[in-house]
Design an enzyme around this catalytic site. Structure first.
Site, mmCIF file in Angstrom:
data_model
loop_
_atom_site.group_PDB
_atom_site.id
_atom_site.type_symbol
_atom_site.label_atom_id
_atom_site.label_comp_id
_atom_site.label_asym_id
_atom_site.label_seq_id
_atom_site.Cartn_x
_atom_site.Cartn_y
_atom_site.Cartn_z
ATOM 1 N N GLY A 184 40.801 57.566 51.669
ATOM 2 C CA GLY A 184 39.117 57.655 51.502
ATOM 3 C C GLY A 184 38.965 59.029 50.518
ATOM 4 O O GLY A 184 39.601 59.599 50.343
ATOM 5 N N CYS A 216 47.159 58.709 53.509
ATOM 6 C CA CYS A 216 46.353 59.844 52.747
ATOM 7 C C CYS A 216 45.133 60.420 53.750
ATOM 8 O O CYS A 216 45.452 61.034 54.758
ATOM 9 C CB CYS A 216 45.716 59.293 51.501
ATOM 10 S SG CYS A 216 45.022 60.247 50.293
ATOM 11 N N TYR A 217 44.018 60.081 53.508
ATOM 12 C CA TYR A 217 42.865 60.665 54.302
ATOM 13 C C TYR A 217 43.026 60.355 55.766
ATOM 14 O O TYR A 217 42.980 60.942 56.661
ATOM 15 C CB TYR A 217 41.691 60.052 53.725
ATOM 16 C CG TYR A 217 40.141 60.513 54.747
ATOM 17 C CD1 TYR A 217 39.653 61.707 54.489
ATOM 18 C CD2 TYR A 217 39.592 59.317 55.342
ATOM 19 C CE1 TYR A 217 38.588 62.009 55.145
ATOM 20 C CE2 TYR A 217 38.475 59.900 56.092
ATOM 21 C CZ TYR A 217 37.922 61.180 56.083
ATOM 22 O OH TYR A 217 36.659 61.257 57.034
ATOM 23 N N HIS A 221 50.452 56.854 48.690
ATOM 24 C CA HIS A 221 49.886 55.333 48.983
ATOM 25 C C HIS A 221 50.803 54.236 48.706
ATOM 26 O O HIS A 221 51.415 53.845 47.733
ATOM 27 C CB HIS A 221 48.847 55.064 47.693
ATOM 28 C CG HIS A 221 47.599 55.811 47.985
ATOM 29 N ND1 HIS A 221 46.564 55.379 48.910
ATOM 30 C CD2 HIS A 221 47.096 57.085 47.662
ATOM 31 C CE1 HIS A 221 45.407 56.346 48.934
ATOM 32 N NE2 HIS A 221 45.761 57.400 48.219
ATOM 33 N N GLU A 272 50.907 51.086 49.324
ATOM 34 C CA GLU A 272 50.396 49.913 49.061
ATOM 35 C C GLU A 272 49.929 49.533 47.561
ATOM 36 O O GLU A 272 50.107 48.511 46.827
ATOM 37 C CB GLU A 272 48.788 49.694 49.549
ATOM 38 C CG GLU A 272 47.606 50.453 49.008
ATOM 39 C CD GLU A 272 47.534 51.923 49.684
ATOM 40 O OE1 GLU A 272 48.631 52.248 50.385
ATOM 41 O OE2 GLU A 272 46.419 52.551 49.277
ATOM 42 N N SER A 318 28.875 23.888 43.550
ATOM 43 C CA SER A 318 28.622 23.823 41.936
ATOM 44 C C SER A 318 29.853 23.253 41.259
ATOM 45 O O SER A 318 29.611 23.041 39.968
ATOM 46 C CB SER A 318 28.585 25.265 41.660
ATOM 47 O OG SER A 318 29.945 25.937 42.039
ATOM 48 N N GLY A 319 30.964 23.058 42.087
ATOM 49 C CA GLY A 319 32.178 22.304 41.347
ATOM 50 C C GLY A 319 33.196 23.580 40.928
ATOM 51 O O GLY A 319 34.215 23.269 40.558
ATOM 52 N N VAL A 351 35.605 26.921 42.149
ATOM 53 C CA VAL A 351 36.694 26.883 43.205
ATOM 54 C C VAL A 351 36.127 27.085 44.682
ATOM 55 O O VAL A 351 36.302 26.298 45.389
ATOM 56 C CB VAL A 351 37.746 27.769 42.957
ATOM 57 C CG1 VAL A 351 38.788 27.956 43.800
ATOM 58 C CG2 VAL A 351 38.203 27.774 41.441
ATOM 59 N N ASP A 352 35.261 28.134 44.689
ATOM 60 C CA ASP A 352 34.909 28.397 45.969
ATOM 61 C C ASP A 352 33.894 27.573 46.771
ATOM 62 O O ASP A 352 34.286 27.029 48.034
ATOM 63 C CB ASP A 352 34.128 29.841 45.902
ATOM 64 C CG ASP A 352 35.027 30.999 45.267
ATOM 65 O OD1 ASP A 352 36.031 30.784 45.374
ATOM 66 O OD2 ASP A 352 34.296 31.834 44.949
ATOM 67 N N SER A 353 33.017 27.025 46.328
ATOM 68 C CA SER A 353 32.147 25.936 46.866
ATOM 69 C C SER A 353 32.771 24.560 46.820
ATOM 70 O O SER A 353 32.734 23.906 48.014
ATOM 71 C CB SER A 353 30.682 25.785 46.118
ATOM 72 O OG SER A 353 30.893 25.295 44.825
ATOM 73 N N LYS A 370 40.779 35.693 46.533
ATOM 74 C CA LYS A 370 40.611 34.324 45.465
ATOM 75 C C LYS A 370 41.875 33.460 45.526
ATOM 76 O O LYS A 370 41.928 32.129 45.795
ATOM 77 C CB LYS A 370 40.238 34.716 44.120
ATOM 78 C CG LYS A 370 39.962 33.677 43.276
ATOM 79 C CD LYS A 370 38.552 33.640 43.145
ATOM 80 C CE LYS A 370 37.809 32.386 42.310
ATOM 81 N NZ LYS A 370 36.469 32.213 42.415
#
Ligand code: XMP
Length: 513
Positions: A55, A82-83, A169, A171, A224-225, A227-229, A369
């Site tokens: 952080g 780290c933090y 880090h 990651e 909406s068409g 990806v998510d919806s 996503k």
């Protein structure tokens, strides 16, 4: 092996989503939880290990975020990054000091091979540093397990109690063997069994949706068409087919053939009771004469809500509104020092559930996503929907600069279609995060045949990105640009010039408005 996931206590580092991602990629469930959250909200996910993230704060800041001290009473394996390492050192009565020059970038890291966190990792690896404070004395029971030229204590461990700290880090991609180190912590040290997959997620989500709707109410979704919806729709259709109605509002600002495609996929193919609302004229008349981008967004948001509410009122006993909120949206809104500044009013329909007095259902709020795309495949959605580029809620309204009318919509739709079809046919589409055409409000001089023309300009935009927060322009080979440009000028009446946008984000944005 123990079941359970990893709780990542989030102290605000820009890399935290990456930690979550790396762990999920190992097939282990994990969640980012605000770093100062009380024990019960951490234990809600039944963690089998804890990670204390990095952080931007110094542990000595007066408002430095602190974890619930009760976590140190547990016997869970713990990794401070780290933090997070400094917090761990401080809570266990080690010593942390500030006042050193900030170290940022790669450093060569040497470690003791026999320590389990560094199992199978070469000493002398490159590790990514980003810190000001440092641990100068490890707590009782700990040993120093790694160092760099500049940093005598770059990692520490109390192997008996399974508590570890690393100043670098693991990651980020710049840290060699970073994923291996996280694997050592999750599997070797914590003994967690990898039982997270899209299949288990789907099963769990279906149960959650059914539980949530156990009261007998119905659920609606603005489809909406995108990806998510689309993935939410497929999921709800699988979970509660009789009680789910997707509502598709055609705002007249869609791309060519989009409405037909949505009807074909969701009504014809999946057999959902899709409600289609034709709002084109309402939206276009409300937008008439409006040129300011933010005003356009506000108007579109308002008209959408009106039409959506009225369509919803025709459905009986609606208790829930589903939304395709993703994990990055969630993190952005809960992280205490996250990049929460909204530069454009993206969340065009915020406030809808309160207004309609509905409960929110957000089945994708734990996913990234690409995980949503995987889930979409799992649910049998066609590839062209699952791998689709993002498309903004206000649609072509923010891609026609200035005033919007039918004629310009028609020009832009044709040009955009030629561009996208070309990318698809030439296998370029999947290399690009988002590609589209923009219609500029200027005319330029040209010649066609023997005639002088004075026509419009189309700008092409294609960007690469991982999350839309930053973006680079796609290095489109010139031979492709040449073919796309001449196809547009030859086939779209009213356009005599095509330009390619080479701006990055920042300072540009992906959309032009
Ligand atoms: P910008 O233009 O801010 O866009 O770089 C980042 C991502 O967000 C999309 N975008 C929107 N999405 N409503 C949306 O639903 C909006 O008003 C909106 N504006 C931009 C953009 O397409 C890109 O994917």
């Amino acid at each position: 092996m123990v079941p359970g996931g990893v709780a990542i206590l989030d102290f605000g580092s820009q890399y935290n989503q990456l930690i979550a991602r790396r762990i999920r990629e190992m097939g282990v469930y994990c969640e980012l939880i605000p770093g100062n959250a009380p024990m019960p909200s951490i234990f809600r996910i039944k963690p089998a290990a804890l990670i204390l993230s990095g952080g931007p704060s110094s542990v000595y800041d007066h408002d430095a975020p602190q974890p619930d001290p009760a976590i140190f009473q547990t016997e869970l394996p713990m990794l401070g990054i780290c933090y997070g390492m400094q917090l761990l050192a401080l809570h266990e009565n080690g010593k942390v000091e500030g006042g050193y020059e900030r170290e940022y970038g790669p450093a060569k890291l040497y470690h003791e091979k026999d320590i389990d966190l560094f199992n199978d990792i070469e000493s002398g690896l490159q590790a990514w540093m980003s810190h000001g404070d440092r641990v100068v004395k490890v707590p009782a029971g700990y040993r120093t397990t790694a160092y760099t030229e500049l940093l005598p204590i770059a990692a520490m461990a109390d192997v008996t109690r399974r508590r570890y700290g690393v100043q670098f880090h693991p990651e980020v991609n710049h840290t060699e063997f970073g994923v291996k180190l996280l694997r050592n912590f999750v599997f070797g040290i914590s003994g967690i069994s990898p039982d997270w997959s899209m299949k288990t997620f789907l099963k769990k989500s279906i149960e959650t949706v059914r539980d949530e709707l156990a009261g007998g109410g119905n659920v609606i979704l603005g489809l909406s068409g995108g990806v998510d919806s689309s993935v939410v729709a497929a999921l709800l259709h699988e979970a509660v087919p009789q009680r789910f109605t997707p509502i598709f509002v055609d705002n007249g600002l869609l791309r060519m053939g989009e409405r037909e495609e949505v009807v074909e996929t969701f009504r014809d193919h999946f057999g959902m009771p899709l409600k289609v609302i034709d709002g084109s004229e309402k939206f276009l008349s409300a937008l008439s004469g409006v040129t300011d981008p933010e005003k356009k967004r506000k108007i579109i948001g308002r008209v959408f809500i009106e039409l959506f509410e009225s369509a919803a009122s025709e459905i009986e006993n609606v208790t829930h509104l589903a939304q395709g909120t993703l994990y990055p949206d969630v993190i952005e809104s809960i992280s205490f020092r996250g990049p929460s500044a909204t530069i454009k009013s993206h969340h065009n329909v915020g406030g809808l559930p309160e207004r309609m007095n509905l409960r929110l259902l957000e089945p994708l709020r734990e996913l990234f996503k690409d995980e949503v795309r995987e889930l979409g495949h799992e649910l049998g959605l066609p590839d062209h929907i699952v791998s689709r580029h993002p498309f903004p809620g206000p649609g072509l309204a923010v891609r026609i600069l200035g005033d919007i009318n039918h004629e310009d919509l028609d020009i832009l739709r044709k040009a955009d279609r030629i561009f996208i079809d070309y990318l698809l046919e030439n296998d370029l589409y999947d290399e690009i995060w988002q590609a589209f055409a923009v219609l500029l409000p200027v005319r330029t001089v040209g010649v066609m045949g023997d005639e002088r023309t004075y026509d419009r300009v189309i700008a092409l935009r294609a960007v690469t990105s991982t999350d839309g927060m930053t973006a680079d322009w796609y290095r489109m080979p010139p031979e492709h640009l040449a073919r796309i440009s001449s196809a547009i000028v030859n086939r779209v009446k009213g356009v005599s010039r095509v330009v390619y946008d080479i701006s990055t984000k920042p300072p540009g944005t992906i959309e032009w408005e």
